[in-house]
Design an enzyme around this catalytic site. Sequence first.
Site, PDB file in Angstrom:
ATOM      1  N   GLN A 127       0.860  -1.189   0.000  1.00  0.00           N
ATOM      2  CA  GLN A 127       0.000   0.000   0.000  1.00  0.00           C
ATOM      3  C   GLN A 127       0.892   1.232   0.000  1.00  0.00           C
ATOM      4  OE1 GLN A 127      -2.351   0.303   3.554  1.00  0.00           O
ATOM      5  NE2 GLN A 127      -2.918   2.411   3.138  1.00  0.00           N
ATOM      6  N   SER A 130       0.907   6.461   2.415  1.00  0.00           N
ATOM      7  CA  SER A 130       1.517   7.434   3.336  1.00  0.00           C
ATOM      8  C   SER A 130       2.826   7.996   2.798  1.00  0.00           C
ATOM      9  CB  SER A 130       1.786   6.778   4.687  1.00  0.00           C
ATOM     10  OG  SER A 130       0.612   6.224   5.206  1.00  0.00           O
ATOM     11  N   GLU A 245     -12.904  -3.266   4.618  1.00  0.00           N
ATOM     12  CA  GLU A 245     -12.229  -4.007   5.678  1.00  0.00           C
ATOM     13  C   GLU A 245     -13.195  -4.162   6.851  1.00  0.00           C
ATOM     14  OE1 GLU A 245     -10.478  -6.021   8.047  1.00  0.00           O
ATOM     15  OE2 GLU A 245     -10.701  -4.076   8.994  1.00  0.00           O
ATOM     16  N   ASN A 369      -4.723   6.835  17.171  1.00  0.00           N
ATOM     17  CA  ASN A 369      -5.809   6.901  18.159  1.00  0.00           C
ATOM     18  C   ASN A 369      -6.353   8.318  18.304  1.00  0.00           C
ATOM     19  OD1 ASN A 369      -5.425   4.218  18.465  1.00  0.00           O
ATOM     20  ND2 ASN A 369      -4.929   4.257  20.640  1.00  0.00           N
ATOM     21  N   GLU A 370      -5.467   9.315  18.202  1.00  0.00           N
ATOM     22  CA  GLU A 370      -5.923  10.705  18.343  1.00  0.00           C
ATOM     23  C   GLU A 370      -6.885  11.056  17.204  1.00  0.00           C
ATOM     24  OE1 GLU A 370      -2.691   9.803  18.340  1.00  0.00           O
ATOM     25  OE2 GLU A 370      -2.261  10.009  20.472  1.00  0.00           O
TER      26      GLU A 370
HETATM   27  C1  LIG Z   1       3.163  -0.483  11.642  1.00  0.00           C
HETATM   28  C2  LIG Z   1       2.667   0.472  10.593  1.00  0.00           C
HETATM   29  C3  LIG Z   1       2.459   0.040   9.306  1.00  0.00           C
HETATM   30  C4  LIG Z   1       2.015   0.917   8.326  1.00  0.00           C
HETATM   31  N1  LIG Z   1       1.866   0.453   7.040  1.00  0.00           N
HETATM   32  C5  LIG Z   1       1.522   1.314   6.063  1.00  0.00           C
HETATM   33  C6  LIG Z   1       1.473   0.878   4.689  1.00  0.00           C
HETATM   34  O1  LIG Z   1       1.713  -0.291   4.377  1.00  0.00           O
HETATM   35  N2  LIG Z   1       1.173   1.793   3.736  1.00  0.00           N
HETATM   36  C7  LIG Z   1       0.870   3.080   4.029  1.00  0.00           C
HETATM   37  O2  LIG Z   1       0.566   3.829   3.104  1.00  0.00           O
HETATM   38  N3  LIG Z   1       0.927   3.530   5.302  1.00  0.00           N
HETATM   39  C8  LIG Z   1       1.249   2.683   6.320  1.00  0.00           C
HETATM   40  N4  LIG Z   1       1.329   3.130   7.629  1.00  0.00           N
HETATM   41  C9  LIG Z   1       1.203   4.558   7.882  1.00  0.00           C
HETATM   42  C10 LIG Z   1       0.033   4.973   8.730  1.00  0.00           C
HETATM   43  O3  LIG Z   1      -1.151   4.994   7.996  1.00  0.00           O
HETATM   44  C11 LIG Z   1       0.412   6.366   9.274  1.00  0.00           C
HETATM   45  O4  LIG Z   1       1.520   6.193  10.152  1.00  0.00           O
HETATM   46  C12 LIG Z   1      -0.709   7.026  10.025  1.00  0.00           C
HETATM   47  O5  LIG Z   1      -1.739   7.375   9.154  1.00  0.00           O
HETATM   48  C13 LIG Z   1      -0.213   8.270  10.775  1.00  0.00           C
HETATM   49  O6  LIG Z   1       0.457   9.124   9.920  1.00  0.00           O
HETATM   50  P1  LIG Z   1       1.902   9.725  10.287  1.00  0.00           P
HETATM   51  O7  LIG Z   1       2.757   8.599  10.740  1.00  0.00           O
HETATM   52  O8  LIG Z   1       2.346  10.562   9.157  1.00  0.00           O
HETATM   53  O9  LIG Z   1       1.656  10.624  11.583  1.00  0.00           O
HETATM   54  P2  LIG Z   1       1.079  12.115  11.593  1.00  0.00           P
HETATM   55  O10 LIG Z   1      -0.175  12.161  10.802  1.00  0.00           O
HETATM   56  O11 LIG Z   1       2.164  13.068  11.242  1.00  0.00           O
HETATM   57  O12 LIG Z   1       0.722  12.289  13.130  1.00  0.00           O
HETATM   58  C14 LIG Z   1       1.709  12.622  14.114  1.00  0.00           C
HETATM   59  C15 LIG Z   1       1.001  12.787  15.452  1.00  0.00           C
HETATM   60  O13 LIG Z   1       0.054  13.867  15.341  1.00  0.00           O
HETATM   61  C16 LIG Z   1      -1.245  13.404  15.714  1.00  0.00           C
HETATM   62  N5  LIG Z   1      -2.246  14.066  14.882  1.00  0.00           N
HETATM   63  C17 LIG Z   1      -2.223  14.205  13.533  1.00  0.00           C
HETATM   64  N6  LIG Z   1      -3.332  14.851  13.124  1.00  0.00           N
HETATM   65  C18 LIG Z   1      -4.081  15.088  14.237  1.00  0.00           C
HETATM   66  C19 LIG Z   1      -5.322  15.698  14.457  1.00  0.00           C
HETATM   67  N7  LIG Z   1      -6.045  16.208  13.478  1.00  0.00           N
HETATM   68  N8  LIG Z   1      -5.780  15.772  15.731  1.00  0.00           N
HETATM   69  C20 LIG Z   1      -5.073  15.265  16.768  1.00  0.00           C
HETATM   70  N9  LIG Z   1      -3.862  14.679  16.607  1.00  0.00           N
HETATM   71  C21 LIG Z   1      -3.377  14.589  15.364  1.00  0.00           C
HETATM   72  C22 LIG Z   1      -1.226  11.911  15.465  1.00  0.00           C
HETATM   73  O14 LIG Z   1      -2.181  11.246  16.248  1.00  0.00           O
HETATM   74  C23 LIG Z   1       0.197  11.548  15.849  1.00  0.00           C
HETATM   75  O15 LIG Z   1       0.302  11.366  17.234  1.00  0.00           O
HETATM   76  C24 LIG Z   1       1.755   2.267   8.647  1.00  0.00           C
HETATM   77  C25 LIG Z   1       1.953   2.697   9.970  1.00  0.00           C
HETATM   78  C26 LIG Z   1       2.406   1.827  10.925  1.00  0.00           C
HETATM   79  C27 LIG Z   1       2.619   2.319  12.337  1.00  0.00           C
END
Ligand SMILES: Cc1cc2nc3c(=O)[nH]c(=O)nc-3n(C[C@H](O)[C@H](O)[C@H](O)COP(=O)(O)OP(=O)(O)OC[C@H]3O[C@@H](n4cnc5c(N)ncnc54)[C@H](O)[C@@H]3O)c2cc1C
Length: 397
Positions: A127, A130, A245, A369-370
């Site tokens: 996928q 991100s 899903e 979770n947020e």
């Molecule tokens: C084990 C794992 C596997 C994954 N596999 C895939 C994959 O195969 N393909 C893929 O495309 N993606 C994948 N992901 C990515 C996943 O979808 C993203 O990590 C997730 O959507 C969070 O995005 P970010 O890491 O950029 O964090 P950010 O969006 O930058 O968030 C950083 C922090 O800010 C908080 N935050 C952000 N926006 C808000 C808001 N509006 N209000 C309150 N708090 C907020 C978040 O909760 C977090 O604590 C994977 C993630 C993990 C952990």
Amino acid sequence: MRADTNADLDEFRARVRAFIADRNPGVKHHTGVRAPDADFVPAIRKWTADLFAAGYLGGEWPEQYGGSSDWDLRKAFVVAEELATGQTWLPIGAYALAAPAILDFGTDAQKDHYLPRIRSGEDIWCQLFSEPGAGSDLASLRTRARLDGDHYIVDGQKVWTTNGQHADVGYLLARTDQDAPKHKGITAFAIDMTLPGIDVRPLREITGTTDFNEVFFDGVRVPASAVIGEVDNGWTVANSSLAHERTGVAAMASELQLNVGRLVDLARPRFGESSVRREVGRIATHATVVDLMSRRAQSRMLAGQTEITDAPTVKIFFSDTNLAMTEAGMRLEGADGIATEGDTAAVDDGWWQDAYLYARAWTIAGGTNEVLKNVIAERGLGLPRDPAWHRPRSSTP
Ligand SMILES: Cc1cc2nc3c(=O)[nH]c(=O)nc-3n(C[C@H](O)[C@H](O)[C@H](O)COP(=O)(O)OP(=O)(O)OC[C@H]3O[C@@H](n4cnc5c(N)ncnc54)[C@H](O)[C@@H]3O)c2cc1C
């Protein structure tokens, strides 16, 4: 507690359990969505083919692509539960996301090509959604695809790509219209991961394993026939495939129940201490609540009365309880907690250390979770919208 079971389902469950015991490719030592070693991938491809051939996966697909007219969502929940408690591998990759995208939006040629290859395990998908600057706010993605004759030229970077190192095909979201509003101008593609210009760089995680990757695109020429659905309509394609899903809630609750059993075993020698009894009792109670929430979500899905808060609530309570459970396990191990997989002193060959380090991932993956709490607040409870989340996209691409 299985208020929803009956003799047919019990018999089906027994069959699935026996099938898994007989045919599974091996016990999965680590919790979570993990990538196997490369030399184990062929065994997982075969396991995938076996699960599809037995009708335990893909039953909801149209019959012409191997689905079954007597498919029943309750059976899909049973399969998810048994795969979780069987502690074995699931088919790896993003097939569960890609298949509905192809089924709902793909051309006949795409269906005929990809669906049999998903069933046979021939194609592992990843996928590619991100990016470093686009996770929770996925629509901010910057990877771009520019039309050049009958090809698109893709440039950009993805991250967190689970199983990208093993993937044959990528389910990619890229921006095809720079000027369109944030959620428009994104297109979905099925891309061949062996195309020149794609660089998959595995990331080594805190667990010491390599489960996800960075993926770089440098002038990758992708045939226009790789577009899934309409150009600039990728947001709809992605959301629609995510909505398919449904068995995750069942798998999460079952995995948690299983692992709380491990915690009880670990704690048993210290049950004379009231603080240990209290902590284990609290976590076991929370795990039961997760199970009940999962069953409520399943019942609502079966009745066609799903609420927007169902899956997010289960996911939040599951991941928080899972984190508390692994922290409790580490505390119980005391000084032995520093011994990890492969160390002779490691309890359960380092299972607890790995689960503890991985537990944060469950609070992030598939929506943090947020962010899920925002969904519950805004879309479930009708509270005012978070202004930071709904601000317009910056005009700089
Ligand atoms: C084990 C794992 C596997 C994954 N596999 C895939 C994959 O195969 N393909 C893929 O495309 N993606 C994948 N992901 C990515 C996943 O979808 C993203 O990590 C997730 O959507 C969070 O995005 P970010 O890491 O950029 O964090 P950010 O969006 O930058 O968030 C950083 C922090 O800010 C908080 N935050 C952000 N926006 C808000 C808001 N509006 N209000 C309150 N708090 C907020 C978040 O909760 C977090 O604590 C994977 C993630 C993990 C952990």
